[in-house]
Design an enzyme around this catalytic site. Structure first.
Site, PDB file in Angstrom:
ATOM      1  CD  GLN A   1      19.570  54.006   1.470  1.00  0.00           C
ATOM      2  OE1 GLN A   1      19.319  54.206   0.536  1.00  0.00           O
ATOM      3  NE2 GLN A   1      19.366  52.690   2.183  1.00  0.00           N
TER       4      GLN A   1
ATOM      5  CE  LYS B   1      19.362  52.241  -3.460  1.00  0.00           C
ATOM      6  NZ  LYS B   1      18.684  52.594  -2.263  1.00  0.00           N
TER       7      LYS B   1
ATOM      8  CG  ASP C   1      12.440  53.025  -1.983  1.00  0.00           C
ATOM      9  OD1 ASP C   1      13.109  52.511  -2.437  1.00  0.00           O
ATOM     10  OD2 ASP C   1      13.337  54.005  -0.973  1.00  0.00           O
TER      11      ASP C   1
END
Length: 294
Positions: free
Chosen positions: A96, A52, A119
């Site tokens: 994460q 990412k 997200d």
């Protein structure tokens, strides 16, 4: 049979975003800034976060990696989340998953500012998605929708069977495929581990989206000719004959199912690369929305 090539499509999307970022620089505008929070040293998580960060650099975003020890307390992590929420330079960030067992994931996700939740996991954004309002879509379902659209896969009036009911893929996928517009307008059946005689549903499906994490679960005798198959599953399967000692396998018995499919995603190289591309797209949207507010 046509491959839904997520690797190529994700590169196309990154190039489109990079061109837009370049124009922002020319106009003297602030470029998007994405942060990734990682707790501990989970190998898979480090790999995902690393890719990412590299993708951000590739397209001209600013990026920050917030690396925290496995031993961090829930209170300390919530304090860091508050700091990120209040950081005026930051457009969006992700935490994460999975988090260490002593931390309540739900509590952490709830603490994220919905305007920075690229997200798309916060209930405020999930609710907006269900109500057809502009918001950040969860990156993996968003990537699947983008693949269907770019390959012009017909979805209106089709019977879509989703296998798996996670909040990250299955549940949002069932909502998106049933929404008005394209891609969407499908009749959706959401199946899961408790569904009886699942093949009765899959055999009648025009589109199958599977996110189970069970290698080679979907067999050729479970699908009809011309089916569209989206394989979100990704599992390491031990294989002594392979140089790495393992192979990456999806939920679909690709060799056999691909003979009957009209479109199918490979694993790897299908849905995975799209997830990161759509995270970047969400971050660009976050920057635009923040810019419009100021």
């Amino acid at each position: 049979m046509q491959l839904l090539d997520g690797k190529k499509t994700s590169e196309d999307i990154k190039q489109e975003i990079a061109a837009e970022v370049q124009q922002m620089k020319i106009n003297g505008e602030k470029v998007p800034h994405l942060a990734a929070v990682i707790v501990g040293t989970n190998g898979a998580s480090l790999t995902y976060v690393g890719s990412k960060v590299r993708s951000c650099e590739q397209i001209g975003f600013e990026s920050t990696l917030v690396s925290l020890p496995e031993t961090i307390t829930e209170t300390e992590l919530l304090s860091k989340i508050k700091e990120l929420n209040e950081d005026g330079d930051l457009d969006g960030y992700i935490v994460q998953l999975p988090l260490p067992k002593h931390i309540d994931e739900q509590k952490i996700l709830m603490a994220i500012d919905p305007d920075k939740d690229v997200d798309g996991f916060h209930p405020a954004n999930f609710g907006k998605m269900a109500l057809d309002m502009e918001t950040f879509l969860p990156a993996t379902p968003y990537g699947i929708m983008e693949l269907l659209e770019r390959y012009k896969v017909e979805t209106a009036g089709k019977h879509t069977v989703v296998i798996g009911r996670s909040h990250i893929v299955g549940r949002p996928m069932s909502i998106l495929m049933s929404r008005k517009g394209y891609p969407g307008d499908s009749t959706v059946t959401l199946t899961h581990s408790r569904t009886k005689n699942i093949e009765e549903f899959t055999k009648n499906a025009d589109i199958i989206i599977t996110a189970l994490g069970v290698p080679n679960y979907l067999k050729a005798d479970m699908v009809k000719e011309g089916v569209v198959v989206i394989d979100v599953g990704i599992t390491r399967v031990e294989d002594a004959s392979h140089p790495k000692g393992y192979v990456i396998t999806g939920d679909v018995d690709f060799d056999e199912v691909s003979k009957k499919a009209s479109f199918i995603t490979p694993v790897p190289g299908g849905v995975g690369p799209m997830t990161i591309a759509m995270l970047l797209k969400n971050t660009l949207l976050a920057r635009k929305l923040r810019s419009a507010k100021n």
